[in-house]
Design an enzyme around this catalytic site. Structure first.
Site, PDB file in Angstrom:
ATOM      1  N   ARG A  45       0.864  -1.180   0.000  1.00  0.00           N
ATOM      2  CA  ARG A  45       0.000   0.000   0.000  1.00  0.00           C
ATOM      3  C   ARG A  45       0.904   1.234   0.000  1.00  0.00           C
ATOM      4  O   ARG A  45       2.117   1.106   0.118  1.00  0.00           O
ATOM      5  CB  ARG A  45      -1.018   0.001   1.170  1.00  0.00           C
ATOM      6  CG  ARG A  45      -0.626  -0.639   2.459  1.00  0.00           C
ATOM      7  CD  ARG A  45       0.506   0.029   3.160  1.00  0.00           C
ATOM      8  NE  ARG A  45       0.279   1.446   3.331  1.00  0.00           N
ATOM      9  CZ  ARG A  45       1.209   2.348   3.526  1.00  0.00           C
ATOM     10  NH1 ARG A  45       2.487   1.999   3.596  1.00  0.00           N
ATOM     11  NH2 ARG A  45       0.923   3.631   3.662  1.00  0.00           N
ATOM     12  N   GLY A  46       0.267   2.408  -0.131  1.00  0.00           N
ATOM     13  CA  GLY A  46       1.042   3.631  -0.308  1.00  0.00           C
ATOM     14  C   GLY A  46       1.124   3.907  -1.798  1.00  0.00           C
ATOM     15  O   GLY A  46       1.474   3.006  -2.581  1.00  0.00           O
ATOM     16  N   ALA A  47       0.791   5.157  -2.179  1.00  0.00           N
ATOM     17  CA  ALA A  47       0.601   5.462  -3.600  1.00  0.00           C
ATOM     18  C   ALA A  47       1.783   5.055  -4.497  1.00  0.00           C
ATOM     19  O   ALA A  47       1.594   4.304  -5.468  1.00  0.00           O
ATOM     20  CB  ALA A  47       0.273   6.948  -3.754  1.00  0.00           C
ATOM     21  N   GLN A 195      -1.797   2.459   9.878  1.00  0.00           N
ATOM     22  CA  GLN A 195      -0.511   2.526   9.169  1.00  0.00           C
ATOM     23  C   GLN A 195       0.531   3.287   9.985  1.00  0.00           C
ATOM     24  O   GLN A 195       1.730   3.004   9.881  1.00  0.00           O
ATOM     25  CB  GLN A 195      -0.685   3.220   7.803  1.00  0.00           C
ATOM     26  CG  GLN A 195      -1.435   2.409   6.772  1.00  0.00           C
ATOM     27  CD  GLN A 195      -2.914   2.725   6.766  1.00  0.00           C
ATOM     28  OE1 GLN A 195      -3.478   3.125   7.787  1.00  0.00           O
ATOM     29  NE2 GLN A 195      -3.572   2.534   5.642  1.00  0.00           N
ATOM     30  N   ASP A 236      -1.838  10.802  -2.031  1.00  0.00           N
ATOM     31  CA  ASP A 236      -2.253   9.757  -2.967  1.00  0.00           C
ATOM     32  C   ASP A 236      -2.587  10.334  -4.327  1.00  0.00           C
ATOM     33  O   ASP A 236      -2.530   9.632  -5.343  1.00  0.00           O
ATOM     34  CB  ASP A 236      -3.453   8.997  -2.408  1.00  0.00           C
ATOM     35  CG  ASP A 236      -2.996   8.102  -1.268  1.00  0.00           C
ATOM     36  OD1 ASP A 236      -2.839   8.622  -0.142  1.00  0.00           O
ATOM     37  OD2 ASP A 236      -2.713   6.922  -1.520  1.00  0.00           O
TER      38      ASP A 236
HETATM   39  O1  MRU Z   1      -4.467   3.115   2.158  1.00  0.00           O
HETATM   40  P1  MRU Z   1      -2.997   3.329   2.009  1.00  0.00           P
HETATM   41  O2  MRU Z   1      -2.203   2.777   3.148  1.00  0.00           O
HETATM   42  O3  MRU Z   1      -2.489   2.869   0.669  1.00  0.00           O
HETATM   43  O4  MRU Z   1      -2.822   4.898   2.050  1.00  0.00           O
HETATM   44  C1  MRU Z   1      -1.543   5.461   1.963  1.00  0.00           C
HETATM   45  C2  MRU Z   1      -1.522   6.906   2.222  1.00  0.00           C
HETATM   46  O5  MRU Z   1      -2.528   7.556   2.315  1.00  0.00           O
HETATM   47  C3  MRU Z   1      -0.181   7.547   2.247  1.00  0.00           C
HETATM   48  O6  MRU Z   1      -0.149   8.590   3.159  1.00  0.00           O
HETATM   49  C4  MRU Z   1       0.069   8.061   0.828  1.00  0.00           C
HETATM   50  O7  MRU Z   1      -0.024   7.017  -0.126  1.00  0.00           O
HETATM   51  C5  MRU Z   1       1.350   8.669   0.643  1.00  0.00           C
HETATM   52  S1  MRU Z   1       2.522   7.449   0.438  1.00  0.00           S
HETATM   53  C6  MRU Z   1       3.994   8.035  -0.012  1.00  0.00           C
END
Ligand code: MRU
Length: 344
Positions: A45-47, A195, A236
């Site tokens: 996960r994480g963009a 997270q 994201d």
């Molecule tokens: O649902 P997730 O864990 O994928 O969400 C991730 C986030 O919102 C992060 O803060 C975002 O992707 C930035 S990651 C460099």
């Protein structure tokens, strides 16, 4: 740092983030459907990490297509791309990476399918390598905003785990730390998926960067006591007008930061900037399962059975609450993004 995602021996190997911090385990994806499932289930996960993984998923799926005909190959890759694109709607990096893989494919029209397959693996590796390089550049720009003795509040996980490596928001922290600045991070736990507690606290502790965990509802009081010097979060998707989609709760942090006169920074690479979307209102916000809210970490129930639940995974922070956006090209005001990145 353990790699978040890598191409290993003909498979996509993911650090299973749904198991952290108790278990350091890996998922070996040998087909693109397993990659898509891993994205959907937040094993990765994480963009930016989702983008890299989807690119590798396309390359992996392409290897299994049994044809020597280029047009038939392109059609089959298109189906794989659609499958991967349907996993999560908010992080634009997913769509950006898939589009980049499609462009590579189109640029190789007329070449032998075997050669195209190899090129897709190489392109996905380039996306990973570039992501890490961009995070390091972002870290260098952002570190100038962090001074010795600063305490930085962050929300969710925008670290090495959320990217190809090094991190966006935590890349800024890491760079400042590597410059020898004595800093400290306050990590919001980030309900409902935690997270911040499970990933940010773990990741910073691995690197011995001082971190203190708080529950989300403590941030305001801590700011009021003057304990936070700046906030840095990831994103994201950032719309053309500078509105920021990020993990649910980011908006509340930005409002609190404004109320207490604390700078609120967003760190993100160009793959997160979506100039085709005019404002935050037009960003699709993923709605996730009620169980994420009614239980802790998928097991222990904390709410009455059948209670109605809202569970938007992201929120929009309007551009006017964002002090600046830290990118690999420098630090910009939100409204400057459209001109800075218009040619990408
Ligand atoms: O649902 P997730 O864990 O994928 O969400 C991730 C986030 O919102 C992060 O803060 C975002 O992707 C930035 S990651 C460099």
């Amino acid at each position: 740092m353990i790699p978040t995602v890598e191409w290993k021996e003909g498979a996509v190997r993911l650090l299973d983030q749904s198991r952290l911090p108790e278990h350091v385990e890996f998922v070996n994806c040998r087909d693109y459907r397993t990659v898509a499932m891993a994205i959907r289930e937040l094993r990765v996960r994480g963009a930016p990490a989702i983008g890299v993984t989807a690119a590798m998923g396309v390359a992996l799926g392409a290897q299994g297509i049994d044809t020597a005909d280029y047009e038939a190959f392109v059609k089959a890759v298109g189906g794989i791309c659609d499958h991967l694109a349907a996993t999560r709607p908010t992080a634009v990096n997913l769509f950006w990476a898939i589009e980049r893989m499609k462009r590579t494919l189109a640029s190789l029209r007329g070449r032998a399918v075997m050669e195209v397959k190899r090129a897709l693996i190489e392109e996905s590796q380039r996306i990973l390598d570039e992501d890490i390089a961009m995070n390091k550049a972002m870290g260098r720009h952002g570190a100038a905003l962090v001074h010795d003795g600063h305490t930085i509040l962050t929300h969710c996980n925008a670290g090495a785990l959320a990217t190809g490596g090094y991190g966006t928001a935590l890349g800024v922290v890491r760079a400042a730390w590597e410059q020898g600045k004595k800093i400290r991070v306050i990590a919001d736990e980030t309900r409902p998926v935690l997270q911040g507690a499970r990933l940010t606290a773990w990741e910073l502790m691995q690197d011995k960067i001082p971190v203190t965990l708080i529950t989300d509802n403590m941030a305001g009081s801590i700011m009021r006591q003057g304990l936070i010097h700046l906030c840095v979060v990831g994103a994201d998707r950032i719309a053309a007008n500078g509105d920021v989609a990020n993990k649910i709760g980011t908006y509340s942090v930005a409002v609190l930061a404004r109320a207490h006169g604390i700078p609120f920074y967003v760190a993100a690479p160009y793959s997160t900037i979506d100039l085709a979307t005019s404002s935050g209102d037009r960003i699709t916000i993923e709605q996730r399962n009620a169980e994420e809210v009614t239980s802790i970490h998928g097991s222990h129930p904390i709410a009455p059975l059948g209670v109605e639940v809202l569970n938007p995974a992201f929120d929009i922070t309007p551009a006017d609450l964002v002090t600046a956006i830290i990118t690999e090209r420098g630090v910009f005001k939100p409204y400057e993004l459209a001109t800075q990145f218009k040619h990408d």
